[in-house]
Scaffold this motif. Structure first.
Motif, mmCIF file in Angstrom:
data_model
loop_
_atom_site.group_PDB
_atom_site.id
_atom_site.type_symbol
_atom_site.label_atom_id
_atom_site.label_comp_id
_atom_site.label_asym_id
_atom_site.label_seq_id
_atom_site.Cartn_x
_atom_site.Cartn_y
_atom_site.Cartn_z
ATOM 1 N N VAL A 88 48.829 28.690 -10.891
ATOM 2 C CA VAL A 88 49.665 28.562 -12.088
ATOM 3 C C VAL A 88 49.256 27.334 -12.892
ATOM 4 O O VAL A 88 49.059 27.388 -14.109
ATOM 5 N N LEU A 89 49.101 26.210 -12.204
ATOM 6 C CA LEU A 89 48.779 24.958 -12.885
ATOM 7 C C LEU A 89 47.412 25.006 -13.561
ATOM 8 O O LEU A 89 47.251 24.540 -14.691
ATOM 9 N N VAL A 90 46.433 25.561 -12.878
ATOM 10 C CA VAL A 90 45.090 25.646 -13.461
ATOM 11 C C VAL A 90 45.104 26.528 -14.707
ATOM 12 O O VAL A 90 44.446 26.224 -15.718
ATOM 13 N N THR A 91 45.855 27.617 -14.645
ATOM 14 C CA THR A 91 45.959 28.501 -15.810
ATOM 15 C C THR A 91 46.627 27.786 -16.975
ATOM 16 O O THR A 91 46.165 27.857 -18.123
ATOM 17 N N LEU A 92 47.728 27.098 -16.703
ATOM 18 C CA LEU A 92 48.432 26.355 -17.750
ATOM 19 C C LEU A 92 47.579 25.205 -18.280
ATOM 20 O O LEU A 92 47.615 24.884 -19.470
ATOM 21 N N GLU A 93 46.807 24.585 -17.400
ATOM 22 C CA GLU A 93 45.917 23.500 -17.824
ATOM 23 C C GLU A 93 44.892 24.011 -18.831
ATOM 24 O O GLU A 93 44.535 23.314 -19.794
ATOM 25 N N GLY A 94 44.424 25.223 -18.623
ATOM 26 C CA GLY A 94 43.455 25.806 -19.545
ATOM 27 C C GLY A 94 44.014 25.986 -20.948
ATOM 28 O O GLY A 94 43.261 26.031 -21.922
ATOM 29 N N ARG A 95 45.323 26.071 -21.060
ATOM 30 C CA ARG A 95 45.988 26.195 -22.358
ATOM 31 C C ARG A 95 46.505 24.848 -22.877
ATOM 32 O O ARG A 95 47.138 24.795 -23.929
ATOM 33 N N GLY A 96 46.261 23.782 -22.112
ATOM 34 C CA GLY A 96 46.737 22.464 -22.522
ATOM 35 C C GLY A 96 48.215 22.250 -22.290
ATOM 36 O O GLY A 96 48.794 21.260 -22.764
ATOM 37 N N ILE A 97 48.862 23.159 -21.558
ATOM 38 C CA ILE A 97 50.308 23.071 -21.354
ATOM 39 C C ILE A 97 50.642 22.076 -20.250
ATOM 40 O O ILE A 97 51.724 21.487 -20.240
ATOM 41 N N VAL A 98 49.727 21.866 -19.313
ATOM 42 C CA VAL A 98 49.876 20.810 -18.314
ATOM 43 C C VAL A 98 48.573 20.012 -18.245
ATOM 44 O O VAL A 98 47.506 20.498 -18.644
ATOM 45 N N ASP A 99 48.682 18.785 -17.747
ATOM 46 C CA ASP A 99 47.528 17.904 -17.558
ATOM 47 C C ASP A 99 47.489 17.437 -16.115
ATOM 48 O O ASP A 99 48.532 17.338 -15.443
ATOM 49 N N PHE A 100 46.279 17.132 -15.651
ATOM 50 C CA PHE A 100 46.116 16.598 -14.292
ATOM 51 C C PHE A 100 45.576 15.182 -14.363
ATOM 52 O O PHE A 100 44.577 14.922 -15.048
ATOM 53 N N ASP A 101 46.257 14.264 -13.683
ATOM 54 C CA ASP A 101 45.818 12.871 -13.597
ATOM 55 C C ASP A 101 45.112 12.701 -12.252
ATOM 56 O O ASP A 101 45.753 12.734 -11.193
ATOM 57 N N SER A 102 43.798 12.538 -12.298
ATOM 58 C CA SER A 102 43.006 12.554 -11.065
ATOM 59 C C SER A 102 43.189 11.310 -10.209
ATOM 60 O O SER A 102 42.900 11.344 -9.005
ATOM 61 N N VAL A 103 43.655 10.202 -10.791
ATOM 62 C CA VAL A 103 43.795 8.975 -9.997
ATOM 63 C C VAL A 103 44.966 9.078 -9.028
ATOM 64 O O VAL A 103 44.779 8.995 -7.811
ATOM 65 N N PRO A 104 46.195 9.331 -9.521
ATOM 66 C CA PRO A 104 47.302 9.488 -8.556
ATOM 67 C C PRO A 104 47.448 10.913 -8.040
ATOM 68 O O PRO A 104 48.325 11.209 -7.247
ATOM 69 N N GLN A 105 46.559 11.835 -8.545
ATOM 70 C CA GLN A 105 46.603 13.237 -8.126
ATOM 71 C C GLN A 105 47.936 13.892 -8.489
ATOM 72 O O GLN A 105 48.551 14.594 -7.674
ATOM 73 N N THR A 106 48.369 13.681 -9.729
ATOM 74 C CA THR A 106 49.645 14.244 -10.173
ATOM 75 C C THR A 106 49.451 15.114 -11.409
ATOM 76 O O THR A 106 48.544 14.892 -12.211
ATOM 77 N N TRP A 107 50.336 16.086 -11.537
ATOM 78 C CA TRP A 107 50.355 16.991 -12.680
ATOM 79 C C TRP A 107 51.477 16.586 -13.623
ATOM 80 O O TRP A 107 52.536 16.135 -13.186
ATOM 81 N N HIS A 108 51.246 16.764 -14.919
ATOM 82 C CA HIS A 108 52.229 16.401 -15.935
ATOM 83 C C HIS A 108 52.277 17.475 -17.016
ATOM 84 O O HIS A 108 51.304 18.212 -17.221
ATOM 85 N N ALA A 111 50.266 18.210 -23.843
ATOM 86 C CA ALA A 111 50.534 18.256 -25.276
ATOM 87 C C ALA A 111 50.768 19.674 -25.765
ATOM 88 O O ALA A 111 51.520 19.898 -26.719
ATOM 89 N N GLY A 112 50.134 20.642 -25.130
ATOM 90 C CA GLY A 112 50.314 22.030 -25.545
ATOM 91 C C GLY A 112 51.760 22.482 -25.431
ATOM 92 O O GLY A 112 52.254 23.240 -26.273
ATOM 93 N N ALA A 113 52.441 22.015 -24.392
ATOM 94 C CA ALA A 113 53.857 22.371 -24.224
ATOM 95 C C ALA A 113 54.688 21.779 -25.343
ATOM 96 O O ALA A 113 55.615 22.410 -25.861
ATOM 97 N N PHE A 114 54.364 20.546 -25.733
ATOM 98 C CA PHE A 114 55.091 19.906 -26.832
ATOM 99 C C PHE A 114 54.889 20.667 -28.136
ATOM 100 O O PHE A 114 55.829 20.893 -28.897
ATOM 101 N N LEU A 115 53.645 21.070 -28.399
ATOM 102 C CA LEU A 115 53.363 21.779 -29.642
ATOM 103 C C LEU A 115 54.126 23.097 -29.708
ATOM 104 O O LEU A 115 54.677 23.467 -30.754
ATOM 105 N N ILE A 116 54.169 23.809 -28.599
ATOM 106 C CA ILE A 116 54.913 25.072 -28.569
ATOM 107 C C ILE A 116 56.403 24.809 -28.738
ATOM 108 O O ILE A 116 57.085 25.455 -29.544
ATOM 109 N N GLY A 117 56.921 23.838 -27.990
ATOM 110 C CA GLY A 117 58.346 23.536 -28.064
ATOM 111 C C GLY A 117 58.776 23.024 -29.419
ATOM 112 O O GLY A 117 59.865 23.342 -29.904
#
Length: 297
Positions: A88-108, A111-117
């Motif tokens: 799910v996350l990888v698919t959403l990442e492809g649309r810019g709806i979620v981002d992955f921060d590789s340092v702490p290994q966290t998902w957020h 910007a894509g979600a903000f634009l849609i909302g």
């Protein structure tokens, strides 16, 4: 996410049901024209839900509430397998709806979600009409001005103009707040029929946030009656100690209270003797917005 695409393909395959309807032209011949909903529009049965998409939306909604999460934490919070959540996350990442921060290994949330909302706000001129009044109100009072709407028994803050003071109230757009402990929320509740206000607060519950939070239904009903007579609501240390909010409702063309405008700041800068004067300013701003969107009070 293959399940999502499979279900969507099946759904869109029912083209003759979803996409067209019969009509008769001037000669009596039947034609087909596009339509925006199926014949069984009101059928919300389980078979009409795309389960894999529903699970994906649950992942996104949970992530937005967690303010960043690892894969394992998100999987645990949604009671889904890490493998499913990862797809799910990888698919959403492809649309810019979620981002992955590789340092702490966290998902957020991305910007894509903000634009849609943010496009939700284009459905109404409310924010556009309110913005200059928010700025004026902040200038008049020196405190942060807020705009919120009612949503699912809570207040959704959609716009804000911050004060220049170092100590300030902060409700970024997208913040949700319980109605019973919010100035805007109480202003909206006060202009609902009493039975509807009671139903909304009963469904959400009267959670206590501070010793000043109104948690008794009878006390809240009395407070709402006072607000309706006075024209503005006051949240005095009810959600956060040391903070006050003065709010007034905004009405639509039918006369229903659909939004609210408020100012909020430290109690020390909003003393009792200033509340009536500030309340009048907030009511005046709410009235101007009401007129601007074609509403009536």
């Amino acid at each position: 996410m293959l399940g999502v695409f499979h279900d969507l393909k099946n759904d869109f395959g029912k083209e003759e049901i979803l996409a067209t309807e019969r009509r008769t032209d001037s000669k009596g011949d039947a034609e087909r024209r596009p339509r925006g909903r199926p014949r069984a529009w009101d059928d919300k049965a389980e078979q009409n839900r795309i389960k894999s998409l529903d699970r994906a939306m649950e992942v996104l909604a949970t992530l937005s509430e967690m303010n960043g999460a690892t894969l394992s934490d998100l999987a645990e919070a949604t009671a889904q397998s890490p493998a499913t959540v990862y797809r799910v996350l990888v698919t959403l990442e492809g649309r810019g709806i979620v981002d992955f921060d590789s340092v702490p290994q966290t998902w957020h949330v991305g910007a894509g979600a903000f634009l849609i909302g943010s496009r939700f706000l284009r459905r109404t001129s409310l924010v556009e009409r309110a913005t200059p009044l928010l700025r004026r109100l902040m200038g008049q009072t020196g405190e942060t001005a807020n705009l919120g709407i009612g949503r699912e028994g809570q207040v959704l803050f959609v716009s804000q103009v911050e004060t220049h003071e170092s100590i300030r109230a902060f409700f970024p757009p997208g913040t949700m707040s319980p109605m019973h402990a919010s100035g805007i929320g109480k202003a909206l509740l006060a202009h609902m029929p009493p039975a509807e206000a009671a139903r909304v607060t009963a469904a959400q519950g009267l959670q206590r946030f501070t010793r000043h939070t109104i948690v008794q239904p009878e006390a809240l009903a009395a407070e709402l009656a006072l607000i309706a007579r006075r024209g503005y609501a006051i949240d005095s240390d009810e959600k956060t100690l040391g903070m006050r909010c003065i709010a007034a409702p905004i009405f639509d063309a039918s006369g229903a209270a659909v939004a609210g405008i408020s100012i909020s700041g430290p109690t020390a800068r909003l003393p009792d003797h200033a509340l009536a004067e500030i309340g009048d300013k907030v009511v005046a701003a709410a009235r101007e917005i009401t007129i601007g969107i074609g509403g009536r009070m």
